[in-house]
Design a protein around this motif. Structure first.
Motif, PDB file in Angstrom:
ATOM      1  N   LEU A 182      -5.870  -2.085   4.810  1.00 31.22           N
ATOM      2  CA  LEU A 182      -5.184  -1.096   3.971  1.00 31.22           C
ATOM      3  C   LEU A 182      -4.008  -0.223   4.316  1.00 31.22           C
ATOM      4  CD1 LEU A 182      -8.336   0.344   2.116  1.00 31.22           C
ATOM      5  CD2 LEU A 182      -6.999  -1.229   1.063  1.00 31.22           C
ATOM      6  N   GLU A 183      -4.307   0.190   5.673  1.00 32.62           N
ATOM      7  CA  GLU A 183      -3.233   0.980   6.220  1.00 32.62           C
ATOM      8  C   GLU A 183      -1.986  -0.105   6.238  1.00 32.62           C
ATOM      9  OE1 GLU A 183      -4.726   2.592   9.775  1.00 32.62           O
ATOM     10  OE2 GLU A 183      -4.888   4.441   8.817  1.00 32.62           O
ATOM     11  N   LYS A 184      -2.195  -1.243   6.827  1.00 35.34           N
ATOM     12  CA  LYS A 184      -1.065  -2.422   6.900  1.00 35.34           C
ATOM     13  C   LYS A 184      -0.461  -2.617   5.662  1.00 35.34           C
ATOM     14  CE  LYS A 184       0.549  -5.693   9.982  1.00 35.34           C
ATOM     15  NZ  LYS A 184       1.162  -5.299  11.114  1.00 35.34           N
ATOM     16  N   LEU A 185      -1.168  -2.708   4.395  1.00 36.42           N
ATOM     17  CA  LEU A 185      -0.761  -3.060   3.150  1.00 36.42           C
ATOM     18  C   LEU A 185       0.049  -1.962   2.858  1.00 36.42           C
ATOM     19  CD1 LEU A 185      -3.831  -4.962   1.756  1.00 36.42           C
ATOM     20  CD2 LEU A 185      -1.898  -5.881   2.600  1.00 36.42           C
ATOM     21  N   GLY A 186      -0.130  -0.725   3.145  1.00 40.94           N
ATOM     22  CA  GLY A 186       0.650   0.331   2.666  1.00 40.94           C
ATOM     23  C   GLY A 186      -0.067   1.732   2.094  1.00 40.94           C
ATOM     24  N   TYR A 187      -1.407   1.569   2.258  1.00 38.26           N
ATOM     25  CA  TYR A 187      -2.232   2.748   1.533  1.00 38.26           C
ATOM     26  C   TYR A 187      -2.033   3.684   2.558  1.00 38.26           C
ATOM     27  CZ  TYR A 187      -6.137   5.491  -0.031  1.00 38.26           C
ATOM     28  OH  TYR A 187      -7.005   6.661  -0.411  1.00 38.26           O
TER      29      TYR A 187
ATOM     30  N   PHE B 199     -14.749  -5.832   1.480  1.00 37.58           N
ATOM     31  CA  PHE B 199     -13.380  -6.059   1.927  1.00 37.58           C
ATOM     32  C   PHE B 199     -12.239  -6.361   0.436  1.00 37.58           C
ATOM     33  CE2 PHE B 199      -9.889  -9.073   2.628  1.00 37.58           C
ATOM     34  CZ  PHE B 199      -9.263  -8.152   3.842  1.00 37.58           C
ATOM     35  N   PHE B 200     -12.689  -7.246  -0.218  1.00 38.62           N
ATOM     36  CA  PHE B 200     -11.966  -7.440  -1.402  1.00 38.62           C
ATOM     37  C   PHE B 200     -11.934  -6.341  -2.325  1.00 38.62           C
ATOM     38  CE2 PHE B 200     -12.415 -11.796   0.233  1.00 38.62           C
ATOM     39  CZ  PHE B 200     -10.920 -12.235   0.283  1.00 38.62           C
ATOM     40  N   SER B 201     -13.099  -5.479  -2.404  1.00 42.30           N
ATOM     41  CA  SER B 201     -13.238  -4.572  -3.239  1.00 42.30           C
ATOM     42  C   SER B 201     -12.133  -3.334  -2.932  1.00 42.30           C
ATOM     43  CB  SER B 201     -14.519  -3.997  -3.343  1.00 42.30           C
ATOM     44  OG  SER B 201     -14.668  -2.589  -3.931  1.00 42.30           O
ATOM     45  N   CYS B 202     -12.342  -3.146  -1.375  1.00 43.93           N
ATOM     46  CA  CYS B 202     -11.263  -2.202  -0.822  1.00 43.93           C
ATOM     47  C   CYS B 202      -9.790  -2.446  -1.217  1.00 43.93           C
ATOM     48  CB  CYS B 202     -11.651  -2.006   0.398  1.00 43.93           C
ATOM     49  SG  CYS B 202     -13.203  -1.064   1.097  1.00 43.93           S
ATOM     50  N   VAL B 203      -9.364  -3.686  -1.048  1.00 45.80           N
ATOM     51  CA  VAL B 203      -8.246  -4.286  -1.008  1.00 45.80           C
ATOM     52  C   VAL B 203      -7.912  -4.100  -2.403  1.00 45.80           C
ATOM     53  CG1 VAL B 203      -6.623  -6.039  -0.946  1.00 45.80           C
ATOM     54  CG2 VAL B 203      -8.126  -5.617   1.113  1.00 45.80           C
ATOM     55  N   HIS B 204      -8.752  -4.410  -3.312  1.00 45.17           N
ATOM     56  CA  HIS B 204      -8.353  -4.220  -4.748  1.00 45.17           C
ATOM     57  C   HIS B 204      -8.179  -2.691  -5.310  1.00 45.17           C
ATOM     58  CE1 HIS B 204      -9.376  -5.080  -9.119  1.00 45.17           C
ATOM     59  NE2 HIS B 204      -9.600  -3.904  -9.265  1.00 45.17           N
ATOM     60  N   GLU B 205      -9.090  -1.904  -4.685  1.00 42.29           N
ATOM     61  CA  GLU B 205      -8.753  -0.267  -5.176  1.00 42.29           C
ATOM     62  C   GLU B 205      -7.550   0.077  -4.394  1.00 42.29           C
ATOM     63  OE1 GLU B 205     -10.329   0.630  -7.528  1.00 42.29           O
ATOM     64  OE2 GLU B 205     -11.829  -0.712  -7.817  1.00 42.29           O
ATOM     65  N   GLY B 206      -7.329  -0.465  -3.127  1.00 41.81           N
ATOM     66  CA  GLY B 206      -6.176   0.016  -2.555  1.00 41.81           C
ATOM     67  C   GLY B 206      -5.005  -0.593  -3.144  1.00 41.81           C
ATOM     68  N   GLY B 207      -4.647  -1.557  -3.941  1.00 42.67           N
ATOM     69  CA  GLY B 207      -3.599  -1.869  -4.997  1.00 42.67           C
ATOM     70  C   GLY B 207      -3.565  -0.930  -6.029  1.00 42.67           C
TER      71      GLY B 207
ATOM     72  N   PHE C 216      -3.109  -8.264  -7.538  1.00 39.83           N
ATOM     73  CA  PHE C 216      -2.264  -9.008  -6.745  1.00 39.83           C
ATOM     74  C   PHE C 216      -2.599  -8.839  -5.130  1.00 39.83           C
ATOM     75  CE2 PHE C 216       1.861  -9.219  -4.612  1.00 39.83           C
ATOM     76  CZ  PHE C 216       2.664 -10.227  -5.301  1.00 39.83           C
ATOM     77  N   TYR C 217      -2.797  -7.536  -4.842  1.00 40.58           N
ATOM     78  CA  TYR C 217      -3.239  -7.244  -3.463  1.00 40.58           C
ATOM     79  C   TYR C 217      -4.357  -8.230  -3.073  1.00 40.58           C
ATOM     80  CZ  TYR C 217       0.405  -3.705  -2.259  1.00 40.58           C
ATOM     81  OH  TYR C 217       1.656  -3.394  -1.818  1.00 40.58           O
ATOM     82  N   GLU C 218      -5.364  -7.890  -4.069  1.00 40.64           N
ATOM     83  CA  GLU C 218      -6.757  -8.658  -3.650  1.00 40.64           C
ATOM     84  C   GLU C 218      -6.709 -10.121  -3.855  1.00 40.64           C
ATOM     85  OE1 GLU C 218     -11.193  -9.243  -5.813  1.00 40.64           O
ATOM     86  OE2 GLU C 218      -9.809  -8.049  -6.847  1.00 40.64           O
ATOM     87  N   ASN C 219      -6.034 -10.724  -4.456  1.00 41.26           N
ATOM     88  CA  ASN C 219      -5.966 -12.102  -4.642  1.00 41.26           C
ATOM     89  C   ASN C 219      -4.900 -12.767  -4.358  1.00 41.26           C
ATOM     90  OD1 ASN C 219      -8.542 -12.079  -5.798  1.00 41.26           O
ATOM     91  ND2 ASN C 219      -7.918 -11.653  -7.790  1.00 41.26           N
ATOM     92  N   ILE C 220      -3.635 -12.630  -4.710  1.00 37.76           N
ATOM     93  CA  ILE C 220      -2.479 -13.287  -4.690  1.00 37.76           C
ATOM     94  C   ILE C 220      -2.180 -13.048  -3.086  1.00 37.76           C
ATOM     95  CG2 ILE C 220      -0.080 -13.305  -5.013  1.00 37.76           C
ATOM     96  CD1 ILE C 220      -0.734 -12.937  -8.039  1.00 37.76           C
ATOM     97  N   ILE C 221      -2.373 -11.795  -2.528  1.00 38.30           N
ATOM     98  CA  ILE C 221      -2.084 -11.639  -0.934  1.00 38.30           C
ATOM     99  C   ILE C 221      -3.365 -11.842  -0.159  1.00 38.30           C
ATOM    100  CG2 ILE C 221      -1.327  -9.853   0.510  1.00 38.30           C
ATOM    101  CD1 ILE C 221       0.717 -10.728  -1.405  1.00 38.30           C
ATOM    102  N   ALA C 222      -4.534 -10.982  -0.363  1.00 32.42           N
ATOM    103  CA  ALA C 222      -5.672 -10.966   0.503  1.00 32.42           C
ATOM    104  C   ALA C 222      -6.551 -12.343   0.540  1.00 32.42           C
ATOM    105  CB  ALA C 222      -6.427  -9.842   0.369  1.00 32.42           C
ATOM    106  N   ARG C 223      -6.313 -13.116  -0.710  1.00 32.84           N
ATOM    107  CA  ARG C 223      -6.978 -14.526  -0.560  1.00 32.84           C
ATOM    108  C   ARG C 223      -6.212 -15.612  -0.261  1.00 32.84           C
ATOM    109  NH1 ARG C 223     -12.149 -14.076  -2.810  1.00 32.84           N
ATOM    110  NH2 ARG C 223     -12.523 -12.128  -3.926  1.00 32.84           N
ATOM    111  N   SER C 224      -4.879 -15.476  -0.045  1.00 34.60           N
ATOM    112  CA  SER C 224      -3.911 -16.233   0.332  1.00 34.60           C
ATOM    113  C   SER C 224      -4.213 -16.902   1.771  1.00 34.60           C
ATOM    114  CB  SER C 224      -2.350 -15.587   0.226  1.00 34.60           C
ATOM    115  OG  SER C 224      -2.311 -14.924   1.275  1.00 34.60           O
TER     116      SER C 224
END
Length: 505
Positions: free
Chosen positions: A220-225, A263-271, A303-311
């Motif tokens: 999350l920190e790396k993505l910008g949260y 993991f994906f829940s956190c990235v989703h909420e992080g978005g 976008f963060y959860e799927n397009i980025i973190a599932r890529s």
């Protein structure tokens, strides 16, 4: 603008600051209610929130607000942003003045009790505990819609829909969701007929909560949260909540033998949270310091959860680190891991759904809540209709209410008209991706090197920085030059799953 107008605008923002402070307090109490408050505190908390809600109602419907509206509506020389501010304040005023203050307080108290009943019902897997509260939420929602509707030809559901997705209509949603549903079902049937089985058992191993939390915090920190402007806690249902400037919080739910869920829940909420953190302070006290719509909000989280973190690019960068953190993956190949996290398998729980079938979960809820508000679906029959639609669209049926009609908290909180935002978020996100790739053709190559700031900057410049200056239909055209459509998301899905399943879609 004239000096007198600028001075008046300063007075308006000073007045709106009082509403902002009240919202700040209510948000903090709301977070505490859902995260740390003991169960016995619920009734009194509901009364406190009801009291504060009434105070907010008074501020939003006061003679002072009416005076500001009257002053600015007479002015010809207003800049575009100030015009939008006044338009939104007037819309809120016109809506709120149609609702008796005591009604609003009564509704808040009832909603607090309903949310507690839903938690109890879900815990026990018994819909009947929640049923009377759900009926009350439906009744209140209809009553609310009748109070605020400006056009008698509009259905109650369409009025509620406008609260979350301004400018959208049932007709437009039916059209875009029909195309989306048909496209997804076509891809799903081809995957089923491919007879290719992806092994995702590597994801179903025990991983300590502390290890999950450490990894997702790093990501999350790396993505910008910004954790200095937020925090992460646990709750029954993951959510993001903006308390105020510099305080945007997220929650998650850890499952020890399914570590990718959190993991994906956190990235989703992080978005969601990155969006809120990026909205500029210059929009504070203006009614514009929030997202354009919940559909646009969901576009950022998904976008963060799927397009980025599932890529594949994301895991090309991160997989070696994951193997070091989670030793059970040390003998797993990147390809097998990537395929496992993108496996298509119709499931019963929306938040656990794969990327392909997720929108079908949303469309089911959209169709049901339309019937609850505008149609003839009785609450008593809700579990039966829910189960029938899951059988029809996904080929599976819930074995109990916990994994069926009780899985989401939205209706317990009188949130009708929100669910379409999740599927709209997929569509907006894919359309934004198409434009992003034109602007940054090397986007995925840079992700493979662990570079994410270019994505954050593009989203900030094009979406986050505008707050809610634009309505969603305006924003999508400003950013992409086109109206919203489903073709980019379906194209994205076909390209992705053609590779995952090695079939022609």
């Amino acid at each position: 603008m004239r000096e007198e107008v600028n001075m008046k605008l300063g007075e308006l923002k000073s007045y709106l600051k009082n509403i902002y402070y009240l919202n700040h307090a209510m948000s903090l109490l709301g977070w505490d209610t859902r995260v740390t408050m003991p169960r016995k505190g619920n009734d009194e908390r509901g009364e406190v929130l009801g009291y504060l809600s009434l105070e907010g109602y008074k501020l939003r419907t006061s003679p002072q607000i009416k005076g500001f509206i009257d002053f600015f509506e007479k002015e010809k020389d207003l800049d575009d942003v100030t015009k939008v501010i006044i338009k939104k304040i007037k819309k809120s005023y016109d809506k709120m003045t149609k609702i008796p203050g005591e009604k609003n307080k009564e509704w808040v108290i009832s909603t607090s009790k309903s949310e507690a009943a839903w938690e109890d019902a879900k815990d026990k897997g018994d819909f009947h505990i929640f049923k009377p509260h759900l009926q009350e939420m439906i009744n209140i929602s209809k009553e609310f819609a009748e109070y605020i509707k400006e056009d008698d030809k509009k259905s109650n559901y369409e009025v509620l829909l406008d609260e979350f997705e301004p400018g959208n209509t049932i007709e437009s949603l039916d059209n875009v969701f029909t195309d989306l549903k048909e496209g997804i079902l076509d891809i799903l049937n081809k995957i089923k007929n491919s007879n290719i089985n992806i092994d995702d058992s590597i994801l179903k191993v025990s991983v300590k909560k502390a290890d999950q939390e450490a990894f997702v915090t790093h990501v999350l920190e790396k993505l910008g949260y910004d954790f200095k402007g937020g925090r992460m806690d646990e709750s029954v249902h993951p959510f993001t909540l903006t308390v105020g400037c510099g305080d945007v919080r997220i929650t998650t739910r850890y499952i020890e033998n399914a570590f990718t869920n959190a993991f994906f829940s956190c990235v989703h909420e992080g978005g969601h949270a990155i969006y809120e953190q990026d909205i500029p302070n210059t929009l504070k006290y203006t009614y514009l310091d929030t997202a354009s719509s919940m559909g646009i909000h969901e576009s950022q989280s998904r976008f963060y959860e799927n397009i980025i973190a599932r890529s594949e690019s994301f895991w090309t960068y991160y997989f070696k680190e994951v193997q070091q953190r989670f030793p059970h993956l040390k003998d797993v190949s990147l390809d097998n891991f990537y395929n496992a996290i993108n496996k298509v398998k119709p499931s019963l729980i929306r938040v656990d759904a794969d990327e392909l079938t997720y929108s079908l979960h949303v469309i089911i809820r959209y169709e049901i809540e339309k019937m609850l508000i505008d149609g003839d679906l009785n609450v008593e029959d809700l579990p039966k209709v829910w189960n029938e639609k899951y059988k029809e669209y996904l080929g599976i049926e819930p074995k109990d209410d916990r994994e069926g009609v009780l899985q989401d908290m939205h209706w317990s909180g009188r949130i009708f008209g929100y669910f379409p935002s999740y599927a709209l978020g997929n569509l907006y996100g894919a359309q934004f991706l198409n434009k992003m790739l034109k602007d940054m053709p090397d986007m995925y190559e840079r992700i493979e090197e662990g570079e994410f700031s270019h994505i954050h900057k593009w989203l900030n410049d094009n979406i986050h920085a505008h707050g809610s200056i634009y309505e969603p239909s305006e924003l999508i055209k400003v950013v992409t030059g086109e109206e919203l459509n489903s073709k980019y998301f379906l194209k994205y899905l076909r390209e992705k799953y053609s590779k995952v399943y090695n079939i022609n879609l």
